[in-house]
Write a protein that holds these residues in place. Structure first.
Motif, PDB file in Angstrom:
ATOM      1  N   UNK A 198       0.854  -1.190   0.000  1.00 46.13           N
ATOM      2  CA  UNK A 198       0.000   0.000   0.000  1.00 46.13           C
ATOM      3  C   UNK A 198       0.890   1.239   0.000  1.00 46.13           C
ATOM      4  N   UNK A 199       0.335   2.324  -0.522  1.00 47.99           N
ATOM      5  CA  UNK A 199       0.961   3.639  -0.428  1.00 47.99           C
ATOM      6  C   UNK A 199      -0.079   4.576   0.160  1.00 47.99           C
ATOM      7  N   UNK A 200       0.223   5.124   1.335  1.00 56.20           N
ATOM      8  CA  UNK A 200      -0.724   5.975   2.052  1.00 56.20           C
ATOM      9  C   UNK A 200      -0.121   7.362   2.244  1.00 56.20           C
ATOM     10  N   UNK A 201      -0.924   8.378   1.976  1.00 54.99           N
ATOM     11  CA  UNK A 201      -0.475   9.747   2.196  1.00 54.99           C
ATOM     12  C   UNK A 201      -0.378  10.026   3.696  1.00 54.99           C
ATOM     13  N   UNK A 202       0.717  10.639   4.096  1.00 57.65           N
ATOM     14  CA  UNK A 202       0.930  11.038   5.489  1.00 57.65           C
ATOM     15  C   UNK A 202       0.666  12.535   5.618  1.00 57.65           C
ATOM     16  N   UNK A 203      -0.024  12.906   6.695  1.00 58.51           N
ATOM     17  CA  UNK A 203      -0.387  14.318   6.848  1.00 58.51           C
ATOM     18  C   UNK A 203       0.846  15.161   7.135  1.00 58.51           C
ATOM     19  N   UNK A 204       0.935  16.285   6.415  1.00 53.14           N
ATOM     20  CA  UNK A 204       1.989  17.272   6.639  1.00 53.14           C
ATOM     21  C   UNK A 204       1.474  18.605   6.120  1.00 53.14           C
ATOM     22  N   UNK A 205       1.708  19.702   6.856  1.00 50.69           N
ATOM     23  CA  UNK A 205       1.137  20.989   6.441  1.00 50.69           C
ATOM     24  C   UNK A 205       1.767  21.566   5.188  1.00 50.69           C
ATOM     25  N   UNK A 206       2.971  21.146   4.830  1.00 50.62           N
ATOM     26  CA  UNK A 206       3.658  21.767   3.697  1.00 50.62           C
ATOM     27  C   UNK A 206       4.128  20.790   2.639  1.00 50.62           C
ATOM     28  N   UNK A 207       4.616  19.636   3.061  1.00 51.67           N
ATOM     29  CA  UNK A 207       5.247  18.714   2.131  1.00 51.67           C
ATOM     30  C   UNK A 207       4.327  17.553   1.780  1.00 51.67           C
ATOM     31  N   UNK A 208       4.336  17.113   0.538  1.00 51.10           N
ATOM     32  CA  UNK A 208       3.629  15.862   0.189  1.00 51.10           C
ATOM     33  C   UNK A 208       4.451  14.667   0.659  1.00 51.10           C
ATOM     34  N   UNK A 245       2.991   1.723  -8.196  1.00 49.07           N
ATOM     35  CA  UNK A 245       1.697   2.241  -7.769  1.00 49.07           C
ATOM     36  C   UNK A 245       1.803   3.629  -7.177  1.00 49.07           C
ATOM     37  N   UNK A 246       2.886   3.907  -6.427  1.00 51.72           N
ATOM     38  CA  UNK A 246       3.091   5.249  -5.876  1.00 51.72           C
ATOM     39  C   UNK A 246       3.244   6.283  -6.981  1.00 51.72           C
ATOM     40  N   UNK A 247       3.889   5.888  -8.076  1.00 55.56           N
ATOM     41  CA  UNK A 247       4.060   6.816  -9.206  1.00 55.56           C
ATOM     42  C   UNK A 247       2.711   7.216  -9.796  1.00 55.56           C
ATOM     43  N   UNK A 248       1.811   6.266  -9.956  1.00 56.63           N
ATOM     44  CA  UNK A 248       0.496   6.576 -10.516  1.00 56.63           C
ATOM     45  C   UNK A 248      -0.331   7.423  -9.543  1.00 56.63           C
ATOM     46  N   UNK A 249      -0.205   7.162  -8.245  1.00 59.76           N
ATOM     47  CA  UNK A 249      -0.928   7.985  -7.281  1.00 59.76           C
ATOM     48  C   UNK A 249      -0.437   9.427  -7.313  1.00 59.76           C
ATOM     49  N   UNK A 250       0.868   9.622  -7.403  1.00 61.82           N
ATOM     50  CA  UNK A 250       1.434  10.972  -7.486  1.00 61.82           C
ATOM     51  C   UNK A 250       0.988  11.658  -8.768  1.00 61.82           C
TER      52      UNK A 250
END
Length: 327
Positions: A214-224, A304-309
């Motif tokens: 899995x590839x999950x987005x992590x919360x951050x106020x400035x950076x992806x 998969x991370x590439x396609x999500x980005x």
């Protein structure tokens, strides 16, 4: 001085003389037989030699495409689909299948031999002309330009054009035989970091129906930021992008790092494709670099991370421009 009798079948006999012009030299004999006027007529049934080069017989190798008078300019290659087949455009060579490593999911053996992947999105003319979003199609190649996989989005018309780049999708990745070897599933999630409880993620399955990561987005106020997880949802790697995700005449790198973000082990790069392509289409080119000895499952997860980005930051539809950050 006596001379030997002439033999019609032998050259003339001359008396011995120590030097040319010796008084004993009598010159060539006049009785040397004249050669026959022509070659004998070939016997009956002897084939007459052709006036031009002979035509290749059955079993000869096919002439080269540049040879004048050759047959078709291109001959089909075994195992290589033509246009309209799952392989897409004809003429692009496929990567030879290596020996599958131990415990490798079927179809992922190609990834065991490479440390770089190139992802090229195809331009859809219907989308450019009408403005309606169509299913995305991609070619996945190695560093030598050989095709490894092809990928095709599978979503309906309403989902694509109503949800835009935030749409849920199923992306199917096929090998040269048309067999589906990887399936990517992206659910509908929030597209902004304002909702940290419902951020983006994607599931990677190989073979289809069997999750491998899995590839999950992590919360951050400035950076992806993204977390790469294995099939048990255990954190393995991190992906960190730039604060401003803006493609202007340069590449954009998303670094693949260790869990403590101290060591960079690879990167996912969005390549600059030229002003015309960047301005008028959403067809993007990506490059993925990772260690050669990385587990093939994690290499598929990086794909998969590439396609999500791509969908999160570089997929713009209609009059909506691409995002420049996590907001």
């Amino acid at each position: 001085m006596q001379t030997t009798a002439q033999n019609p079948g032998l050259p003339p006999q001359y008396p011995p003389a120590p030097f040319p012009g010796h008084p004993g030299y009598q010159g060539p004999q006049d009785s040397f037989p004249v050669p026959p006027a022509g070659y004998p007529v070939p016997p009956a049934g002897y084939p007459v030699p052709p006036a031009d080069y002979p035509v290749p017989q059955a079993g000869y190798p096919a002439p080269q495409p540049g040879y004048t008078g050759a047959g078709p300019a291109a001959f089909p290659i075994q195992g290589q689909p033509g246009y309209g087949a799952p392989g897409g455009l004809a003429g692009v060579p496929w990567m030879a299948a290596p020996q599958p490593p131990l415990h490798c999911p079927p179809g992922l053996e190609y990834l065991s031999q490479i440390d770089q992947i190139l992802v090229h999105q195809q331009i859809e003319l219907l989308e450019v002309i009408t403005g309606f979003e169509t299913n995305n199609k991609y070619e996945i190649k190695n560093s030598l330009g050989q095709r490894v996989y092809v990928a095709a989005e599978d979503t309906d018309f309403c989902t694509r054009n109503c949800c835009g780049a935030a749409r849920p999708f199923t992306l199917r990745i096929l090998d040269h035989t048309g067999r589906e070897v990887i399936t990517l599933e992206r659910p509908l999630r929030c597209s902004s970091c304002c909702c940290p409880c419902c951020l983006q993620e994607i599931e990677i399955q190989a073979p289809p129906g069997v999750p491998i990561g899995y590839v999950a987005q992590a919360w951050h106020p400035c950076l992806p930021k993204f977390t790469v997880q294995n099939e048990r949802k255990e954190d393995v790697l991190k992906i960190v992008g730039p604060c401003v995700v803006c493609s202007c005449c340069s590449d954009i790198d998303f670094e693949i790092k260790s869990l403590d973000e101290e060591v960079m082990v690879g990167k996912i790069s969005k390549h600059w494709s030229g002003f015309v392509r960047e301005a008028f289409t959403d067809a993007d080119n990506f490059g993925i670099q990772f260690p050669l000895d990385l587990d093939v499952k994690m290499k598929a997860v990086m794909l998969g991370a590439c396609f999500l980005i791509d969908f999160m930051f570089f997929e713009h539809t209609g009059d909506k421009q691409q995002r420049v950050g996590v907001w």
